[in-house]
Every structure is written in C-alpha cells, then in structure tokens.
Design a protein around this motif. Sequence first.
Motif, PDB file in Angstrom:
ATOM      1  N   ASN A  32       0.836  -1.211   0.000  1.00  0.00           N
ATOM      2  CA  ASN A  32       0.000   0.000   0.000  1.00  0.00           C
ATOM      3  C   ASN A  32       0.870   1.260   0.000  1.00  0.00           C
ATOM      4  O   ASN A  32       0.546   2.256  -0.659  1.00  0.00           O
ATOM      5  CB  ASN A  32      -0.921   0.006   1.217  1.00  0.00           C
ATOM      6  CG  ASN A  32      -2.072  -0.979   1.080  1.00  0.00           C
ATOM      7  OD1 ASN A  32      -2.387  -1.428  -0.029  1.00  0.00           O
ATOM      8  ND2 ASN A  32      -2.693  -1.332   2.190  1.00  0.00           N
ATOM      9  N   LEU A  33       1.972   1.214   0.749  1.00  0.00           N
ATOM     10  CA  LEU A  33       2.899   2.346   0.766  1.00  0.00           C
ATOM     11  C   LEU A  33       3.480   2.583  -0.626  1.00  0.00           C
ATOM     12  O   LEU A  33       3.512   3.722  -1.117  1.00  0.00           O
ATOM     13  CB  LEU A  33       4.023   2.077   1.769  1.00  0.00           C
ATOM     14  CG  LEU A  33       5.182   3.084   1.769  1.00  0.00           C
ATOM     15  CD1 LEU A  33       4.713   4.442   2.280  1.00  0.00           C
ATOM     16  CD2 LEU A  33       6.353   2.561   2.611  1.00  0.00           C
ATOM     17  N   ILE A  34       3.917   1.514  -1.284  1.00  0.00           N
ATOM     18  CA  ILE A  34       4.525   1.643  -2.612  1.00  0.00           C
ATOM     19  C   ILE A  34       3.497   2.119  -3.636  1.00  0.00           C
ATOM     20  O   ILE A  34       3.802   2.930  -4.520  1.00  0.00           O
ATOM     21  CB  ILE A  34       5.147   0.296  -3.036  1.00  0.00           C
ATOM     22  CG1 ILE A  34       6.296  -0.072  -2.091  1.00  0.00           C
ATOM     23  CG2 ILE A  34       5.638   0.344  -4.477  1.00  0.00           C
ATOM     24  CD1 ILE A  34       6.870  -1.457  -2.332  1.00  0.00           C
ATOM     25  N   GLU A  35       2.260   1.640  -3.510  1.00  0.00           N
ATOM     26  CA  GLU A  35       1.228   2.016  -4.480  1.00  0.00           C
ATOM     27  C   GLU A  35       0.851   3.490  -4.382  1.00  0.00           C
ATOM     28  O   GLU A  35       0.334   4.063  -5.342  1.00  0.00           O
ATOM     29  CB  GLU A  35       0.000   1.124  -4.294  1.00  0.00           C
ATOM     30  CG  GLU A  35       0.236  -0.307  -4.781  1.00  0.00           C
ATOM     31  CD  GLU A  35      -0.970  -1.203  -4.589  1.00  0.00           C
ATOM     32  OE1 GLU A  35      -1.869  -0.827  -3.786  1.00  0.00           O
ATOM     33  OE2 GLU A  35      -1.021  -2.282  -5.217  1.00  0.00           O
ATOM     34  N   GLU A  36       1.116   4.120  -3.240  1.00  0.00           N
ATOM     35  CA  GLU A  36       0.888   5.563  -3.138  1.00  0.00           C
ATOM     36  C   GLU A  36       1.794   6.339  -4.091  1.00  0.00           C
ATOM     37  O   GLU A  36       1.524   7.491  -4.416  1.00  0.00           O
ATOM     38  CB  GLU A  36       1.138   6.029  -1.701  1.00  0.00           C
ATOM     39  CG  GLU A  36       0.099   5.547  -0.699  1.00  0.00           C
ATOM     40  CD  GLU A  36       0.412   6.035   0.705  1.00  0.00           C
ATOM     41  OE1 GLU A  36       1.324   6.884   0.845  1.00  0.00           O
ATOM     42  OE2 GLU A  36      -0.240   5.571   1.659  1.00  0.00           O
ATOM     43  N   TYR A  61       3.526  11.924  -7.140  1.00  0.00           N
ATOM     44  CA  TYR A  61       4.868  11.373  -7.302  1.00  0.00           C
ATOM     45  C   TYR A  61       5.207  11.171  -8.778  1.00  0.00           C
ATOM     46  O   TYR A  61       4.351  10.807  -9.589  1.00  0.00           O
ATOM     47  CB  TYR A  61       4.987  10.039  -6.561  1.00  0.00           C
ATOM     48  CG  TYR A  61       4.904  10.176  -5.062  1.00  0.00           C
ATOM     49  CD1 TYR A  61       6.043  10.381  -4.302  1.00  0.00           C
ATOM     50  CD2 TYR A  61       3.674  10.110  -4.409  1.00  0.00           C
ATOM     51  CE1 TYR A  61       5.971  10.510  -2.920  1.00  0.00           C
ATOM     52  CE2 TYR A  61       3.590  10.241  -3.033  1.00  0.00           C
ATOM     53  CZ  TYR A  61       4.740  10.443  -2.294  1.00  0.00           C
ATOM     54  OH  TYR A  61       4.652  10.577  -0.931  1.00  0.00           O
ATOM     55  N   GLN A  62       6.475  11.403  -9.100  1.00  0.00           N
ATOM     56  CA  GLN A  62       6.988  11.150 -10.442  1.00  0.00           C
ATOM     57  C   GLN A  62       7.787   9.854 -10.416  1.00  0.00           C
ATOM     58  O   GLN A  62       8.685   9.687  -9.587  1.00  0.00           O
ATOM     59  CB  GLN A  62       7.893  12.297 -10.902  1.00  0.00           C
ATOM     60  CG  GLN A  62       7.171  13.626 -11.043  1.00  0.00           C
ATOM     61  CD  GLN A  62       8.119  14.755 -11.394  1.00  0.00           C
ATOM     62  OE1 GLN A  62       9.334  14.609 -11.303  1.00  0.00           O
ATOM     63  NE2 GLN A  62       7.568  15.892 -11.789  1.00  0.00           N
ATOM     64  N   ILE A  63       7.460   8.938 -11.316  1.00  0.00           N
ATOM     65  CA  ILE A  63       8.140   7.646 -11.345  1.00  0.00           C
ATOM     66  C   ILE A  63       8.815   7.463 -12.698  1.00  0.00           C
ATOM     67  O   ILE A  63       8.397   8.031 -13.705  1.00  0.00           O
ATOM     68  CB  ILE A  63       7.157   6.484 -11.074  1.00  0.00           C
ATOM     69  CG1 ILE A  63       6.050   6.467 -12.129  1.00  0.00           C
ATOM     70  CG2 ILE A  63       6.586   6.588  -9.674  1.00  0.00           C
ATOM     71  CD1 ILE A  63       5.135   5.265 -12.027  1.00  0.00           C
ATOM     72  N   GLU A  64       9.873   6.663 -12.684  1.00  0.00           N
ATOM     73  CA  GLU A  64      10.613   6.407 -13.917  1.00  0.00           C
ATOM     74  C   GLU A  64      11.236   5.016 -13.840  1.00  0.00           C
ATOM     75  O   GLU A  64      11.925   4.693 -12.862  1.00  0.00           O
ATOM     76  CB  GLU A  64      11.705   7.462 -14.100  1.00  0.00           C
ATOM     77  CG  GLU A  64      12.394   7.405 -15.447  1.00  0.00           C
ATOM     78  CD  GLU A  64      13.337   8.576 -15.650  1.00  0.00           C
ATOM     79  OE1 GLU A  64      14.084   8.550 -16.644  1.00  0.00           O
ATOM     80  OE2 GLU A  64      13.331   9.513 -14.811  1.00  0.00           O
ATOM     81  N   TYR A  93      -3.282   6.858 -12.486  1.00  0.00           N
ATOM     82  CA  TYR A  93      -2.738   7.347 -11.216  1.00  0.00           C
ATOM     83  C   TYR A  93      -2.826   8.869 -11.176  1.00  0.00           C
ATOM     84  O   TYR A  93      -2.467   9.555 -12.128  1.00  0.00           O
ATOM     85  CB  TYR A  93      -1.284   6.895 -11.073  1.00  0.00           C
ATOM     86  CG  TYR A  93      -0.570   7.475  -9.871  1.00  0.00           C
ATOM     87  CD1 TYR A  93      -0.889   7.068  -8.584  1.00  0.00           C
ATOM     88  CD2 TYR A  93       0.431   8.434 -10.038  1.00  0.00           C
ATOM     89  CE1 TYR A  93      -0.229   7.593  -7.485  1.00  0.00           C
ATOM     90  CE2 TYR A  93       1.104   8.960  -8.947  1.00  0.00           C
ATOM     91  CZ  TYR A  93       0.764   8.539  -7.671  1.00  0.00           C
ATOM     92  OH  TYR A  93       1.420   9.062  -6.587  1.00  0.00           O
ATOM     93  N   LYS A  94      -3.290   9.429 -10.056  1.00  0.00           N
ATOM     94  CA  LYS A  94      -3.491  10.874  -9.941  1.00  0.00           C
ATOM     95  C   LYS A  94      -2.708  11.478  -8.771  1.00  0.00           C
ATOM     96  O   LYS A  94      -3.040  12.555  -8.294  1.00  0.00           O
ATOM     97  CB  LYS A  94      -4.980  11.175  -9.783  1.00  0.00           C
ATOM     98  CG  LYS A  94      -5.816  10.751 -10.991  1.00  0.00           C
ATOM     99  CD  LYS A  94      -7.288  11.071 -10.792  1.00  0.00           C
ATOM    100  CE  LYS A  94      -8.109  10.632 -12.002  1.00  0.00           C
ATOM    101  NZ  LYS A  94      -9.558  10.919 -11.823  1.00  0.00           N
ATOM    102  N   LYS A 106       4.753  -2.603 -12.246  1.00  0.00           N
ATOM    103  CA  LYS A 106       4.064  -1.907 -13.326  1.00  0.00           C
ATOM    104  C   LYS A 106       3.457  -0.622 -12.783  1.00  0.00           C
ATOM    105  O   LYS A 106       3.214  -0.485 -11.569  1.00  0.00           O
ATOM    106  CB  LYS A 106       2.984  -2.783 -13.949  1.00  0.00           C
ATOM    107  CG  LYS A 106       1.807  -3.092 -13.032  1.00  0.00           C
ATOM    108  CD  LYS A 106       0.740  -3.909 -13.766  1.00  0.00           C
ATOM    109  CE  LYS A 106      -0.456  -4.195 -12.853  1.00  0.00           C
ATOM    110  NZ  LYS A 106      -1.504  -4.974 -13.556  1.00  0.00           N
ATOM    111  N   GLU A 107       3.230   0.318 -13.687  1.00  0.00           N
ATOM    112  CA  GLU A 107       2.600   1.573 -13.299  1.00  0.00           C
ATOM    113  C   GLU A 107       1.114   1.348 -13.042  1.00  0.00           C
ATOM    114  O   GLU A 107       0.472   0.519 -13.690  1.00  0.00           O
ATOM    115  CB  GLU A 107       2.775   2.617 -14.397  1.00  0.00           C
ATOM    116  CG  GLU A 107       4.216   3.020 -14.643  1.00  0.00           C
ATOM    117  CD  GLU A 107       4.322   4.141 -15.661  1.00  0.00           C
ATOM    118  OE1 GLU A 107       3.326   4.885 -15.827  1.00  0.00           O
ATOM    119  OE2 GLU A 107       5.393   4.269 -16.281  1.00  0.00           O
ATOM    120  N   ILE A 108       0.577   2.104 -12.094  1.00  0.00           N
ATOM    121  CA  ILE A 108      -0.858   2.051 -11.820  1.00  0.00           C
ATOM    122  C   ILE A 108      -1.573   2.933 -12.838  1.00  0.00           C
ATOM    123  O   ILE A 108      -1.247   4.117 -12.981  1.00  0.00           O
ATOM    124  CB  ILE A 108      -1.153   2.528 -10.384  1.00  0.00           C
ATOM    125  CG1 ILE A 108      -0.499   1.575  -9.375  1.00  0.00           C
ATOM    126  CG2 ILE A 108      -2.656   2.631 -10.144  1.00  0.00           C
ATOM    127  CD1 ILE A 108      -0.658   2.018  -7.930  1.00  0.00           C
TER     128      ILE A 108
END
Length: 498
Positions: free
Chosen positions: A266-270, A332-335, A328-329, A323-325
């Motif tokens: 749940n923490l990571i999915e945030e 956080y910026q992911i790469e 997502y709104k 994988k990316e959710i």
Amino acid sequence: MGFFDKLKKFFRTRQFKYGGNTLVMVVMIIGIMAVVNYLVYQHNVRWDLTENKRFSLSEKTIKVLKNLDQEVKVTGFFKPGSNVRVLVRRLLDRYQDYTDNLEVEFVDPDRNPSITKEYNVTAYDTIVFETEKRKKKITRYNLFTYGPGYQDQKFKGEEEFTRALIDVTKNTTASVYFITGHGESTLNEDLYQFKDALTGEGYQVDSINLVKDGIPDDANILVIAGPRKDYAIKEIELINKFINRGGDLMVFLNPSPNDNFRNLINLIEEWGITPQDDLVIDRKQSYFFDPLTPIADYEYHNITSKLISDDLLVILPYTRSFKEISNYKGDYQIESILKTSKNAWGETRYEAERIARDEKDLKGRFDLVYTVMRPLSNKGNNNDKIIDKRNSETYEESELEDIQKLIDDQMRAVVLGTSAIINNKVLPQQGNRDFMLNCVNWLVGQEEQISIRAKGFGIKYLSLTPDAGRLIFYSTVFLIPLLVFAVGIVIYLRRRHL
C-alpha cells in the motif's frame, strides 16, 4: 713549412673532415637532448598506452583533485620492499600532479612504533587520509579484488583513495539505516560488502528496529532489504512521517504473494507503482544461461548513464517485476530505469517445484527497477534546477548549495524486486556494485559520486599459428640481421671509394 701552414693542411684532410662532422653531430645531439629534457621537466606529460588505461587517473579523480581546497595528509605504513608500497607510491605521485594540497609520507611500522600506535594501525600496507577534522583508514584488503588467477586480480587504489579524499573533506555526512525486525537481510553478515562500499563512499551505516528505536533524526536513507514479514501499520506511519520531512527510501521487495505484504505494498502504491505477483524468467538474456538471473536493459537516467557508456551489465537474480498504476493521480513522479528483454515472462506459480511457461504467466517486457520523486510544491522552477544539477557548470557555487538543500527536502526512492543484488555473492558481479552505489548517491543528490572501476593486472596472450611463428623466427633471427649486415657492407664500400 710553418705552423699555420700545417694547421691549414690538417683542416683540409679527410680525417678532420669526418671527425669534425662527427663532433658537430655529437654536440647537436647533446644539445637536443638537453632541450628535450628541460621541456619534459617543465611540462610533465605521460602517455598511457595500456588497454585499460592502468596508469591514468579517471576524470572524476582529476576533478576532485583540482577542486581540493584544503590540506590533506596521507600516511602510508609499509615494510621496506613492499610491492603494495610501490603501487601506492606511483598512484599518489599521479595524484600530486594535479594538486598542491596533498602531503604524502611513508612510515616503517617496525621502526616507528609510536607513530603507528598514534594512528591505531594494526596491519602492514595501511594508508591513512586525514584533515584537521577527519580521518579515513584504508587497508590492504580494501585495495584489491581477487579472482582465481593473477590476471583476475585488480588494484582499486584509485577508487578507494578518491573516496577517502571526498570523505575527509566534505562538510556533511549522510546516514543510511537498514531496517530490521521483519526477516530482512542482515547488515553485518549477508550485506557486509554493501556496507563496506557505502562506508567507502563516506556514508554512516547502521541498522535500526522501528518498533524499538524509531527513526533517528540524522537518518537520510532508510533501506528495506527483502523483508519476509509485512510491516505493521504504525511502522508504515513512521516511514510516511520520514518521507514527509524529505527522507529517502530504498525498497527491495522479493518475490512473494502480494497478500503477505499488504501494508508495505500500500505504501509503494501511493507512489504510482505496484509489484506484480511473479518471478521473472528470461532464457535468452540471462547471466551464464541461468533463466532466474536476467540481465537488465537500461533506460537512460543519471543512475545508469555511466554504466551505459562503460558497457557494464546489471544482473538481478530471483526478481519480481513492477508496473505503473493506470489512471494514477498522485503527486509522485516515477521512472523505470531497468527493464527485461522482450523474451522474458513472469512466472505466477513460482513456488511450484517445476517451472514451465503457460497461459497463466505474464508476458514481458517488464519493469524491474523504478525511481520515485515527489515534486516540491510552491517552489517555482526549482524542480527543473534539481533535474539539471548534474550540469553543475550552469550554476554558481552558492546556487548549487541552495539546490542541494532543495534536494535534501525532496523525497526520493528506488524500488527493486530483489534483495539478492546486494548480497555478498552477487554485489561484486559485473556492474551491480556501481549500480547500487549510483542509486544511493542519486537518492541524496550526489550523482557526481560515480564509482571508479578497478584496474586489472591481466596479461594479454598472443596466440600464433605455426606458420606465423616460423615467419617471426626467421625474420628476426636471419632476415633482419642479414639486411643490417648488407647495409653495412654497402656503406663500407662506398667510403673506400671516396
């Protein structure tokens, strides 16, 4: 016949003619050698023709030395005749070519026991870097990597010395804490090589139990190294508070049913990513044909750019994918910075005794490692400045200090699907060590601290065919001497007819 007539006649003789020419040539050669020696002394230039540039310093080291603005003393403790002393002396000589702020002294521990005791040196071949405020000790164990043969041995003195310079001269030290209490890999046993590597980069490294210790105020990075049990909700709350004050995370989440780690996931999915319940298999792009150890493909990033240019591989044994959710709104910026090949698949029944690809498995290509950043709110274009920090020539020194403060307040994270990459057996393989150190340096905004590759003593062998061997033998033993002899005969005959 008078004296002057005899002298004039002597000057016209063939003996004087050739003798005078010889004398002039000798004087000219001596003069040229004197000029060349003077120029070489005034302009110390070296040409390193070895394949791996064994006798050259890296660009990073040269930059550190040229920016060295305080006195650093280096004291080496060696027995007379030590081979390591020769290597260290030559390397430090090259360091001193680029700075006047490096003082070097060598001490015989047996003849100077008081100095040895003062520095708390207990072994030969120990080097101590020191400034007024800090000391850094390097032992023989730190200077070499070893392999099965001599050609596999590598001298990593430059890597250790440059890190020592950075460590003893920088103003602040980042602290890295490995969380325990959930079956994570142990810092002083499973991960001691990673700990040594981080310490060598100048980090303070320790382990903590969140329930008992909480999170220390000086913590910069928390490491979750492959837990076997989920984190409690209160522990997740502590981590969130740490994130909100600009703390950084490195998360290694090994393959395991997602339901077993619901709070941690749940923490990571945030952050906008989610782990897939799989084990990555790649039969075509794997380390020594082990399908459970895929070789990753790079995506360009500050962490990976140097690894790409140096053609170093990163291997991730027994890893899961992410994988990316969708939709997502969050903020956080992911790469994704490491991916599998297109031939990989995600085995969903990885706990079975026999693994085989079937319709229930996930189809590649997969994301293996993500970076996470939370933008700074209400900071104008500061995020762009942070992204451009690697081009430090763009800003003045005072601006760089302000940007570093912004980075310290910005949450960053690196998420990986296996903790095996940092265990003692896998970390030294290929580019794994460099990759992991680059990840940590990126977390604290120190991308310029890129690892320096150790340089080997390997001997290159030239394999000759029998025909090539005979050609070289007859050319050097017979043909070349005969040509020299023939040229000598021709010159002798010509001189006789002059």
